[in-house]
Motif scaffolding. Sequence first.
Motif, PDB file in Angstrom:
ATOM      1  N   GLN A   3     -14.570  30.630  -1.674  1.00 36.81           N
ATOM      2  CA  GLN A   3     -14.977  29.831  -2.826  1.00 36.81           C
ATOM      3  C   GLN A   3     -16.486  29.927  -3.066  1.00 36.81           C
ATOM      4  O   GLN A   3     -16.942  29.857  -4.193  1.00 36.81           O
ATOM      5  CB  GLN A   3     -14.590  28.349  -2.642  1.00 36.81           C
ATOM      6  CG  GLN A   3     -13.106  28.085  -2.714  1.00 36.81           C
ATOM      7  CD  GLN A   3     -12.381  28.440  -1.419  1.00 36.81           C
ATOM      8  OE1 GLN A   3     -13.004  28.621  -0.378  1.00 36.81           O
ATOM      9  NE2 GLN A   3     -11.075  28.559  -1.488  1.00 36.81           N
ATOM     10  N   ARG A   4     -17.257  30.100  -2.023  1.00 36.81           N
ATOM     11  CA  ARG A   4     -18.716  30.177  -2.168  1.00 36.81           C
ATOM     12  C   ARG A   4     -19.187  31.540  -2.661  1.00 36.81           C
ATOM     13  O   ARG A   4     -20.213  31.644  -3.315  1.00 36.81           O
ATOM     14  CB  ARG A   4     -19.402  29.870  -0.852  1.00 36.81           C
ATOM     15  CG  ARG A   4     -19.236  28.432  -0.457  1.00 36.81           C
ATOM     16  CD  ARG A   4     -20.012  28.157   0.788  1.00 36.81           C
ATOM     17  NE  ARG A   4     -19.746  26.793   1.214  1.00 36.81           N
ATOM     18  CZ  ARG A   4     -20.633  26.003   1.737  1.00 36.81           C
ATOM     19  NH1 ARG A   4     -21.854  26.425   1.927  1.00 36.81           N
ATOM     20  NH2 ARG A   4     -20.313  24.789   2.097  1.00 36.81           N
ATOM     21  N   ILE A   5     -18.464  32.588  -2.323  1.00 36.68           N
ATOM     22  CA  ILE A   5     -18.952  33.933  -2.633  1.00 36.68           C
ATOM     23  C   ILE A   5     -18.173  34.640  -3.734  1.00 36.68           C
ATOM     24  O   ILE A   5     -18.613  35.663  -4.229  1.00 36.68           O
ATOM     25  CB  ILE A   5     -18.951  34.825  -1.368  1.00 36.68           C
ATOM     26  CG1 ILE A   5     -17.535  34.988  -0.839  1.00 36.68           C
ATOM     27  CG2 ILE A   5     -19.893  34.278  -0.324  1.00 36.68           C
ATOM     28  CD1 ILE A   5     -17.413  35.974   0.303  1.00 36.68           C
ATOM     29  N   ALA A   6     -17.032  34.108  -4.158  1.00 35.62           N
ATOM     30  CA  ALA A   6     -16.138  34.816  -5.079  1.00 35.62           C
ATOM     31  C   ALA A   6     -16.831  35.256  -6.359  1.00 35.62           C
ATOM     32  O   ALA A   6     -16.674  36.390  -6.792  1.00 35.62           O
ATOM     33  CB  ALA A   6     -14.928  33.946  -5.409  1.00 35.62           C
ATOM     34  N   ASN A   7     -17.611  34.400  -6.969  1.00 33.61           N
ATOM     35  CA  ASN A   7     -18.239  34.726  -8.248  1.00 33.61           C
ATOM     36  C   ASN A   7     -19.746  34.918  -8.130  1.00 33.61           C
ATOM     37  O   ASN A   7     -20.451  34.895  -9.124  1.00 33.61           O
ATOM     38  CB  ASN A   7     -17.928  33.627  -9.269  1.00 33.61           C
ATOM     39  CG  ASN A   7     -16.442  33.552  -9.550  1.00 33.61           C
ATOM     40  OD1 ASN A   7     -15.789  34.572  -9.715  1.00 33.61           O
ATOM     41  ND2 ASN A   7     -15.910  32.350  -9.576  1.00 33.61           N
ATOM     42  N   ALA A   8     -20.226  35.105  -6.935  1.00 34.12           N
ATOM     43  CA  ALA A   8     -21.664  35.267  -6.715  1.00 34.12           C
ATOM     44  C   ALA A   8     -22.005  36.736  -6.502  1.00 34.12           C
ATOM     45  O   ALA A   8     -21.131  37.565  -6.287  1.00 34.12           O
ATOM     46  CB  ALA A   8     -22.093  34.448  -5.508  1.00 34.12           C
ATOM     47  N   ASN A   9     -23.270  37.037  -6.552  1.00 33.61           N
ATOM     48  CA  ASN A   9     -23.733  38.407  -6.389  1.00 33.61           C
ATOM     49  C   ASN A   9     -24.414  38.581  -5.026  1.00 33.61           C
ATOM     50  O   ASN A   9     -25.517  39.067  -4.928  1.00 33.61           O
ATOM     51  CB  ASN A   9     -24.696  38.771  -7.525  1.00 33.61           C
ATOM     52  CG  ASN A   9     -24.993  40.253  -7.558  1.00 33.61           C
ATOM     53  OD1 ASN A   9     -24.208  41.058  -7.072  1.00 33.61           O
ATOM     54  ND2 ASN A   9     -26.132  40.601  -8.106  1.00 33.61           N
ATOM     55  N   PHE A  10     -23.744  38.164  -3.975  1.00 37.58           N
ATOM     56  CA  PHE A  10     -24.285  38.277  -2.623  1.00 37.58           C
ATOM     57  C   PHE A  10     -23.954  39.638  -2.033  1.00 37.58           C
ATOM     58  O   PHE A  10     -22.889  40.180  -2.272  1.00 37.58           O
ATOM     59  CB  PHE A  10     -23.670  37.221  -1.691  1.00 37.58           C
ATOM     60  CG  PHE A  10     -24.006  35.814  -2.049  1.00 37.58           C
ATOM     61  CD1 PHE A  10     -25.317  35.373  -2.048  1.00 37.58           C
ATOM     62  CD2 PHE A  10     -23.004  34.910  -2.360  1.00 37.58           C
ATOM     63  CE1 PHE A  10     -25.624  34.062  -2.360  1.00 37.58           C
ATOM     64  CE2 PHE A  10     -23.300  33.604  -2.673  1.00 37.58           C
ATOM     65  CZ  PHE A  10     -24.622  33.175  -2.680  1.00 37.58           C
ATOM     66  N   TRP A  30     -19.811  37.391   6.182  1.00 36.46           N
ATOM     67  CA  TRP A  30     -19.186  38.266   5.206  1.00 36.46           C
ATOM     68  C   TRP A  30     -20.256  39.232   4.723  1.00 36.46           C
ATOM     69  O   TRP A  30     -21.386  38.829   4.420  1.00 36.46           O
ATOM     70  CB  TRP A  30     -18.638  37.472   4.029  1.00 36.46           C
ATOM     71  CG  TRP A  30     -18.116  38.340   2.929  1.00 36.46           C
ATOM     72  CD1 TRP A  30     -16.865  38.883   2.839  1.00 36.46           C
ATOM     73  CD2 TRP A  30     -18.837  38.799   1.789  1.00 36.46           C
ATOM     74  NE1 TRP A  30     -16.763  39.653   1.700  1.00 36.46           N
ATOM     75  CE2 TRP A  30     -17.982  39.615   1.038  1.00 36.46           C
ATOM     76  CE3 TRP A  30     -20.140  38.613   1.335  1.00 36.46           C
ATOM     77  CZ2 TRP A  30     -18.359  40.228  -0.132  1.00 36.46           C
ATOM     78  CZ3 TRP A  30     -20.529  39.227   0.159  1.00 36.46           C
ATOM     79  CH2 TRP A  30     -19.636  40.027  -0.558  1.00 36.46           C
ATOM     80  N   VAL A  31     -19.937  40.528   4.684  1.00 37.80           N
ATOM     81  CA  VAL A  31     -20.862  41.551   4.214  1.00 37.80           C
ATOM     82  C   VAL A  31     -20.141  42.410   3.191  1.00 37.80           C
ATOM     83  O   VAL A  31     -19.033  42.881   3.442  1.00 37.80           O
ATOM     84  CB  VAL A  31     -21.376  42.420   5.396  1.00 37.80           C
ATOM     85  CG1 VAL A  31     -22.282  43.522   4.902  1.00 37.80           C
ATOM     86  CG2 VAL A  31     -22.099  41.552   6.412  1.00 37.80           C
ATOM     87  N   ARG A  32     -20.784  42.606   2.030  1.00 38.67           N
ATOM     88  CA  ARG A  32     -20.167  43.361   0.933  1.00 38.67           C
ATOM     89  C   ARG A  32     -19.982  44.839   1.277  1.00 38.67           C
ATOM     90  O   ARG A  32     -19.053  45.488   0.833  1.00 38.67           O
ATOM     91  CB  ARG A  32     -21.023  43.244  -0.331  1.00 38.67           C
ATOM     92  CG  ARG A  32     -20.411  43.913  -1.546  1.00 38.67           C
ATOM     93  CD  ARG A  32     -21.263  43.737  -2.786  1.00 38.67           C
ATOM     94  NE  ARG A  32     -21.474  42.362  -3.125  1.00 38.67           N
ATOM     95  CZ  ARG A  32     -20.690  41.642  -3.935  1.00 38.67           C
ATOM     96  NH1 ARG A  32     -19.639  42.179  -4.483  1.00 38.67           N
ATOM     97  NH2 ARG A  32     -20.970  40.378  -4.187  1.00 38.67           N
ATOM     98  N   ASN A  33     -20.888  45.400   2.053  1.00 40.01           N
ATOM     99  CA  ASN A  33     -20.764  46.811   2.429  1.00 40.01           C
ATOM    100  C   ASN A  33     -20.912  46.941   3.939  1.00 40.01           C
ATOM    101  O   ASN A  33     -21.052  45.955   4.640  1.00 40.01           O
ATOM    102  CB  ASN A  33     -21.799  47.665   1.682  1.00 40.01           C
ATOM    103  CG  ASN A  33     -23.212  47.259   2.026  1.00 40.01           C
ATOM    104  OD1 ASN A  33     -23.492  46.847   3.144  1.00 40.01           O
ATOM    105  ND2 ASN A  33     -24.107  47.357   1.074  1.00 40.01           N
TER     106      ASN A  33
END
Length: 116
Positions: A3-10, A30-33
Amino acid sequence: MYQRIANANFHGYALYTSSGGYVMRNGRIWVRNDGMPIFRHELRHVLGLGHASDSYCGANTDANRSYMCSGLANVYSKFDKGILRTLYHPQIGAGKTFDELRSVITELLLKDSISL
């Protein structure tokens, strides 16, 4: 965490829970790459570090003196290592304020037990 990261650009995000008194119980990252610099940065959050101040960070990431800059440094600096050694030194108790720890930190610095 979703819920904290779903729509964010982290690029990465860290969460931890504590029992109060600044004693952390568990953490999630959580890491995007698969970039290790971002993972290391987020791991430091779970270990108790916040972002570094502007005096240690700049637009040129090669010149950054801390892994905790938003623009990630490429290596651990002496400052980063010193902060971690201080934070996890046996004489530094969890849940104490800086004022409570000031004399302990001063003594450790004077005896070269820690360095920043």
